[in-house]
Scaffold this active site. Structure first.
Site, PDB file in Angstrom:
ATOM      1  N   ASP A 192       0.788  -1.168   0.001  1.00  0.00           N
ATOM      2  CA  ASP A 192       0.302  -0.067  -0.042  1.00  0.00           C
ATOM      3  C   ASP A 192       0.884   1.359  -0.023  1.00  0.00           C
ATOM      4  O   ASP A 192       1.373   1.718   0.941  1.00  0.00           O
ATOM      5  CB  ASP A 192      -0.901   0.055   1.212  1.00  0.00           C
ATOM      6  CG  ASP A 192      -1.887   1.045   1.165  1.00  0.00           C
ATOM      7  OD1 ASP A 192      -2.080   1.848   0.154  1.00  0.00           O
ATOM      8  OD2 ASP A 192      -2.557   1.459   2.498  1.00  0.00           O
TER       9      ASP A 192
ATOM     10  N   ASP B 107      -3.247  11.839  -0.369  1.00  0.00           N
ATOM     11  CA  ASP B 107      -4.573  11.774  -0.768  1.00  0.00           C
ATOM     12  C   ASP B 107      -5.105  13.304  -1.059  1.00  0.00           C
ATOM     13  O   ASP B 107      -4.742  14.193  -0.743  1.00  0.00           O
ATOM     14  CB  ASP B 107      -5.717  11.259   0.215  1.00  0.00           C
ATOM     15  CG  ASP B 107      -6.754  10.386  -0.368  1.00  0.00           C
ATOM     16  OD1 ASP B 107      -7.200  10.582  -1.520  1.00  0.00           O
ATOM     17  OD2 ASP B 107      -7.672   9.953   0.361  1.00  0.00           O
TER      18      ASP B 107
ATOM     19  N   THR C  22      -2.036  -1.554  -3.465  1.00  0.00           N
ATOM     20  CA  THR C  22      -3.509  -0.991  -3.384  1.00  0.00           C
ATOM     21  C   THR C  22      -3.424   0.653  -3.052  1.00  0.00           C
ATOM     22  O   THR C  22      -4.107   1.033  -2.242  1.00  0.00           O
ATOM     23  CB  THR C  22      -3.942  -1.474  -2.208  1.00  0.00           C
ATOM     24  OG1 THR C  22      -3.170  -1.249  -0.954  1.00  0.00           O
ATOM     25  CG2 THR C  22      -4.194  -2.929  -2.094  1.00  0.00           C
TER      26      THR C  22
ATOM     27  N   ASN D 105      -4.370   4.504  -3.817  1.00  0.00           N
ATOM     28  CA  ASN D 105      -5.873   5.420  -4.097  1.00  0.00           C
ATOM     29  C   ASN D 105      -5.363   6.044  -5.391  1.00  0.00           C
ATOM     30  O   ASN D 105      -4.537   6.028  -5.996  1.00  0.00           O
ATOM     31  CB  ASN D 105      -5.835   6.385  -3.088  1.00  0.00           C
ATOM     32  CG  ASN D 105      -4.798   7.411  -2.556  1.00  0.00           C
ATOM     33  OD1 ASN D 105      -4.187   7.859  -3.512  1.00  0.00           O
ATOM     34  ND2 ASN D 105      -4.916   7.779  -1.223  1.00  0.00           N
ATOM     35  N   GLN D 106      -6.614   7.009  -5.998  1.00  0.00           N
ATOM     36  CA  GLN D 106      -6.352   7.542  -6.931  1.00  0.00           C
ATOM     37  C   GLN D 106      -5.219   8.598  -7.199  1.00  0.00           C
ATOM     38  O   GLN D 106      -4.611   8.502  -8.231  1.00  0.00           O
ATOM     39  CB  GLN D 106      -7.646   8.314  -7.366  1.00  0.00           C
ATOM     40  CG  GLN D 106      -7.764   9.034  -8.609  1.00  0.00           C
ATOM     41  CD  GLN D 106      -9.007   9.718  -8.766  1.00  0.00           C
ATOM     42  OE1 GLN D 106      -9.922   9.512  -7.945  1.00  0.00           O
ATOM     43  NE2 GLN D 106      -9.325  10.473  -9.851  1.00  0.00           N
TER      44      GLN D 106
ATOM     45  N   SER E  94      -8.111   1.612  -4.530  1.00  0.00           N
ATOM     46  CA  SER E  94      -8.974   1.400  -3.205  1.00  0.00           C
ATOM     47  C   SER E  94     -10.226   2.472  -3.298  1.00  0.00           C
ATOM     48  O   SER E  94     -11.374   2.352  -2.721  1.00  0.00           O
ATOM     49  CB  SER E  94      -8.331   1.382  -1.973  1.00  0.00           C
ATOM     50  OG  SER E  94      -7.596   2.753  -2.020  1.00  0.00           O
ATOM     51  N   SER E  95      -9.839   3.788  -3.752  1.00  0.00           N
ATOM     52  CA  SER E  95     -11.002   4.996  -4.092  1.00  0.00           C
ATOM     53  C   SER E  95     -10.870   5.660  -5.115  1.00  0.00           C
ATOM     54  O   SER E  95      -9.460   5.958  -5.481  1.00  0.00           O
ATOM     55  CB  SER E  95     -11.233   5.422  -2.498  1.00  0.00           C
ATOM     56  OG  SER E  95     -10.005   6.144  -2.405  1.00  0.00           O
TER      57      SER E  95
ATOM     58  N   ASP F 242      -5.524   1.688   4.882  1.00  0.00           N
ATOM     59  CA  ASP F 242      -4.735   0.678   5.740  1.00  0.00           C
ATOM     60  C   ASP F 242      -5.599  -0.555   5.949  1.00  0.00           C
ATOM     61  O   ASP F 242      -5.205  -1.764   5.708  1.00  0.00           O
ATOM     62  CB  ASP F 242      -4.226   1.102   7.203  1.00  0.00           C
ATOM     63  CG  ASP F 242      -3.598   2.616   6.882  1.00  0.00           C
ATOM     64  OD1 ASP F 242      -2.817   2.654   5.839  1.00  0.00           O
ATOM     65  OD2 ASP F 242      -3.465   3.305   7.959  1.00  0.00           O
TER      66      ASP F 242
END
Length: 302
Positions: A116, A121, A147, A149-150, A185-186, A226
């Site tokens: 990760d 973010d 994993t 995020n954007q 993940s998002s 996480d």
């Protein structure tokens, strides 16, 4: 020595005394899902950095190497089925993680590395910028599962991700570096009020799940990424079906967030929510972690 059938994770990420992020949020779910967890802390803070202040030390690469040498000299490396890494605040520490991974894989060539790449973010980095090239050039190519995020995808690939076409181009960037499974993940690519998560696997499915945002539009939670990484590690190991693993991970995450929102004081339903009130209600969600109920189904896009 490799111990066949053992499920044991070496988890290298942050630790907080109060609250649930990093190893504090990853360990409990992994244990509930049948894994032994050996937490190795990259930092030890009083609380996460979303509070008014935080105190505590950042571990050095020498401290990491020293702890790892103890594991190695006791011939424990072959006991690990997985390596999980999350928040790391020191580029030299991160580089040392790459050396640790290589040495564990000598002891267990079947080790699965879940990375990760925690860097930021919502358009801003919250780690030193020097970590980016280490992740991009040294660590990411060693991973089996990533994993991000954007925003972290944009940092790593050097390209904006503002459409689904751009998502799949970014996924290919990772696959070209031999990463088998990539999970975003998002992202904000869903409809208003909807987050959208994506998964791509080499020679496998391309999936998306729409996730309704819970609580006030300005409400946000720390530690969800996480938690996502730890849950996906567990469910992807338990099931050969990556779609099922993706759905169970999202289902559990949504259940934990739902319980967190439900237990907030009603008068704190907007932007006045304090950091401690937004801490994930992890222990209270034990049943949902053990028995996720899938409501949001993945869409296969290939």
């Amino acid at each position: 020595m490799t111990t066949t059938g053992v499920k044991r994770v070496l988890s290298i990420q942050s630790h907080v005394v109060h609250g649930y992020v990093g190893n504090k949020v990853a360990t409990f779910p992994l244990q509930l899902l049948g894994f032994d967890v050996d937490p190795l802390n990259s930092v030890q803070f009083s609380n996460h950095t979303g509070y008014n202040c935080f105190k505590g030390p950042i571990s050095t690469e020498k401290e990491l190497a020293n702890i790892f040498e103890g594991l190695e000299e006791n011939k424990l490396l072959g006991h690990y089925s997985h390596l999980l890494t999350g928040y790391i605040g020191n580029p030299l520490f991160l580089r040392q993680v790459g050396e640790i991974l290589r040495r564990i894989r000598i002891a267990n060539p079947d080790l699965i590395y879940v990375c990760d790449p925690v860097m930021g973010d919502n358009g801003s980095m919250y780690v030193p910028k020097e970590l980016l090239p280490v992740y991009r050039d040294e660590i990411i190519p060693l991973a089996d599962i990533v994993t991000p995020n954007q925003y972290e995808v944009e940092l790593l690939t050097g390209k904006e991700v503002r459409s689904e076409a751009a998502v799949w181009e970014a996924m290919d960037w990772f696959h070209e570096r031999k990463i088998k499974t990539v999970v975003i993940s998002s992202s904000d690519l869903g409809q208003p009020g909807i987050l959208r998560a994506f998964l791509s696997q080499i020679n496998g499915p391309r999936l998306a799940i729409d996730i309704p945002k819970q609580g006030d539009k300005d409400l946000f939670f720390t530690g969800t990424g996480d938690l996502f990484a730890s849950l996906f590690l567990a469910h992807s190991h338990a099931s050969g079906d990556v779609t099922e693993a993706f759905e169970k991970t999202i289902a559990t995450l949504q259940a934990v967030i739902r319980r967190t929102v439900e237990q907030m004081p009603r008068q704190r339903s907007s932007g006045s929510v304090q950091a401690w009130e937004r801490e994930l209600k992890l222990i209270q969600s034990k049943s949902e972690i053990e028995h996720p109920k899938v409501v949001l189904k993945a869409q296969r896009l290939n």
